[in-house]
Each structure stands twice: as C-alpha cells, then as structure tokens.
Design a protein around this motif. Sequence first.
Motif, PDB file in Angstrom:
ATOM      1  N   GLN A 100       0.816  -1.220   0.000  1.00  0.00           N
ATOM      2  CA  GLN A 100       0.000   0.000   0.000  1.00  0.00           C
ATOM      3  C   GLN A 100       0.852   1.274   0.000  1.00  0.00           C
ATOM      4  N   ASP A 101       2.165   1.105   0.044  1.00  0.00           N
ATOM      5  CA  ASP A 101       3.099   2.232   0.002  1.00  0.00           C
ATOM      6  C   ASP A 101       2.732   3.293   1.040  1.00  0.00           C
ATOM      7  N   PHE A 132      -0.037   1.457  10.962  1.00  0.00           N
ATOM      8  CA  PHE A 132      -0.002   2.037   9.621  1.00  0.00           C
ATOM      9  C   PHE A 132      -0.400   3.511   9.719  1.00  0.00           C
ATOM     10  N   TYR A 133       0.180   4.360   8.870  1.00  0.00           N
ATOM     11  CA  TYR A 133      -0.267   5.750   8.775  1.00  0.00           C
ATOM     12  C   TYR A 133      -0.354   6.148   7.313  1.00  0.00           C
ATOM     13  N   THR A 134      -1.497   6.697   6.935  1.00  0.00           N
ATOM     14  CA  THR A 134      -1.659   7.293   5.623  1.00  0.00           C
ATOM     15  C   THR A 134      -2.835   8.255   5.662  1.00  0.00           C
ATOM     16  N   ILE A 143      -6.634  -1.365   3.985  1.00  0.00           N
ATOM     17  CA  ILE A 143      -5.823  -2.048   4.995  1.00  0.00           C
ATOM     18  C   ILE A 143      -6.712  -2.633   6.085  1.00  0.00           C
ATOM     19  N   ARG A 144      -7.660  -1.835   6.571  1.00  0.00           N
ATOM     20  CA  ARG A 144      -8.563  -2.320   7.623  1.00  0.00           C
ATOM     21  C   ARG A 144      -9.362  -3.523   7.126  1.00  0.00           C
ATOM     22  N   GLU A 145      -9.825  -3.473   5.901  1.00  0.00           N
ATOM     23  CA  GLU A 145     -10.614  -4.579   5.342  1.00  0.00           C
ATOM     24  C   GLU A 145      -9.794  -5.858   5.260  1.00  0.00           C
ATOM     25  N   VAL A 146      -8.557  -5.742   4.772  1.00  0.00           N
ATOM     26  CA  VAL A 146      -7.698  -6.916   4.639  1.00  0.00           C
ATOM     27  C   VAL A 146      -7.395  -7.527   6.007  1.00  0.00           C
ATOM     28  N   VAL A 147      -6.985  -6.694   6.958  1.00  0.00           N
ATOM     29  CA  VAL A 147      -6.594  -7.212   8.270  1.00  0.00           C
ATOM     30  C   VAL A 147      -7.810  -7.755   9.023  1.00  0.00           C
ATOM     31  N   THR A 148      -8.946  -7.108   8.872  1.00  0.00           N
ATOM     32  CA  THR A 148     -10.171  -7.618   9.495  1.00  0.00           C
ATOM     33  C   THR A 148     -10.487  -9.018   9.001  1.00  0.00           C
ATOM     34  N   SER A 149     -10.247  -9.270   7.716  1.00  0.00           N
ATOM     35  CA  SER A 149     -10.555 -10.585   7.135  1.00  0.00           C
ATOM     36  C   SER A 149      -9.704 -11.697   7.740  1.00  0.00           C
ATOM     37  N   TRP A 150      -8.555 -11.355   8.307  1.00  0.00           N
ATOM     38  CA  TRP A 150      -7.712 -12.376   8.933  1.00  0.00           C
ATOM     39  C   TRP A 150      -8.327 -12.877  10.237  1.00  0.00           C
ATOM     40  N   GLY A 151      -9.014 -11.995  10.952  1.00  0.00           N
ATOM     41  CA  GLY A 151      -9.664 -12.383  12.205  1.00  0.00           C
ATOM     42  C   GLY A 151      -8.715 -12.712  13.344  1.00  0.00           C
ATOM     43  N   THR A 152      -7.492 -12.180  13.287  1.00  0.00           N
ATOM     44  CA  THR A 152      -6.484 -12.553  14.293  1.00  0.00           C
ATOM     45  C   THR A 152      -5.958 -11.376  15.094  1.00  0.00           C
ATOM     46  N   LEU A 153      -6.466 -10.167  14.836  1.00  0.00           N
ATOM     47  CA  LEU A 153      -5.907  -8.979  15.475  1.00  0.00           C
ATOM     48  C   LEU A 153      -6.993  -8.026  15.952  1.00  0.00           C
ATOM     49  N   ASN A 162      -4.469   6.791  11.184  1.00  0.00           N
ATOM     50  CA  ASN A 162      -3.653   5.600  11.400  1.00  0.00           C
ATOM     51  C   ASN A 162      -4.500   4.402  11.785  1.00  0.00           C
ATOM     52  N   LEU A 163      -3.871   3.251  11.787  1.00  0.00           N
ATOM     53  CA  LEU A 163      -4.464   2.006  12.281  1.00  0.00           C
ATOM     54  C   LEU A 163      -3.423   1.326  13.147  1.00  0.00           C
ATOM     55  N   GLU A 164      -3.868   0.708  14.256  1.00  0.00           N
ATOM     56  CA  GLU A 164      -2.968   0.018  15.159  1.00  0.00           C
ATOM     57  C   GLU A 164      -3.451  -1.407  15.367  1.00  0.00           C
TER      58      GLU A 164
END
Length: 245
Positions: A100-101, A132-134, A143-153, A162-164
Amino acid sequence: MQKYKLIALDMDGTLLSDDKTISEENKAAIREASAQGKIVIMSTGRGAISAMPYIHELGLTTPLVVVNGSEVWSSPDVLLRRTLVPTETILALHKLALEQDCWWWAYSTNGVFNRESEGLDIAAEEWLKFGFYTENEVKLGRIREVVTSWGTLEITNSHPCNLEMNPLGISKASGVTAVCELLGIPMSEVIAMGDSENDIAMIREAGLGVAMGNAQDEVKRIADLTTVTNNEHAVAHIIRAYMLN
C-alpha cells in the motif's frame, strides 16, 4: 455520588497537551489524588520507554498499561504481563504496508521500528504492536478490510489517519482489567479517559467512561460523558469532580 478509586489515563490527546507536556493543573490534581490514596495509572498506546519520562515526572509508582495493553506493568520497574504478535503476522503486516506504500511503525520488546529503520530483521525481534499511517482514506480502508478478514488482530487507531494492530483480545480494557485484578479494584470503581478508537474498549468497561472534548466522534458517542479538551486540563477537571474528597 460514586467515589472512584482508580483513574486510567490515555496520554496523547488526553493527559498531554498538544505540545506533549503535562499541565501544572493536571500535575497538581494527580498529586492530590495520589495523596488521598487514589490510584492514577497510564493506559497508553506508547511503549514503556516512551511513557516512562512522564511517569517519573509525575512521581508515579503505580501500575501502567502500555502498547494498547500488549504490556502491563505492576510498577514502572516490574513487568506483569506481555502478549506478543506472532512473527508471521508482523511479516504479513509489513508486506501489506509495502504493497500500500504507506508509513508503518512497530513496537518490539527492544524499541520502535519504522519504514526508515535500516537492517531490520523482523524474525529476530519479539513484537507487541504494528501500525499504519496514511492520509489516503481509500488505502486506510483497504488495509482495515484486509486485516479484518484475517480475524487474528485487534484493530484500532490513535489518530484518524492511522491504524494500530494488537493481538486478538488485547486492548487497553484488558490491560486495565489486569491492573484491577492485581489491586483488587472492580471496574465499576474505575474512571477511564481517552480520545481515540484505542480508548473505546476501556471507556466502555469502566465505571465512568470519559471522552475528551477533542475526541473522535465514535468515542464521544459511547462515553458516559464528554469533558473539555486536552488543552483545558481535562484530567484535573475529572479528578476534582469525581475522585477527590
């Protein structure tokens, strides 16, 4: 009126003014509360190294919650609990940041690393949090969508841009709960103050959840009350109104 025994304070945007200092009004109220036997603790997204100068400035020897709950200290010198993010998860988050640069940073048990860190060996560190910061809302949403799909954080923020990421089940609320269990204080006798998404869990679970006047809208929506801003000595205002005899 309910008299509260413990107050859990976010730091940036809450205890600290915009210039990253603690006002004399806030210092005085914290010292007065401590003198009356009340417990004042920090509950912050910062790491311990970053938080400690302020702890020492206030003269606190109480427990603290850092890195959004990934570490809980029973005192400034004694680690009570640490919860790590698996190395493979950090590698995946790092890869996502590159794709995501965007700017990224991460807390390990040895300190803070970011996009400009040279010679970083991710596998050689033990990790506590990734961020992450952008300012690109589309990237942030992706980014939130991808990480949410993992279900591990746990996914929160400390700023709208930002997102933490913390281990699943780890939050400022889990950290403050651990402190309360250590001290024998029910969460109903806790005040929690904050301004960002990473404060929501502890504000919800505290006996009195306080949103800052400068808080994000969602924090204000779920809090029991909204106070003045971090530049208006909000911590002193709440301590004097709800804790002091």
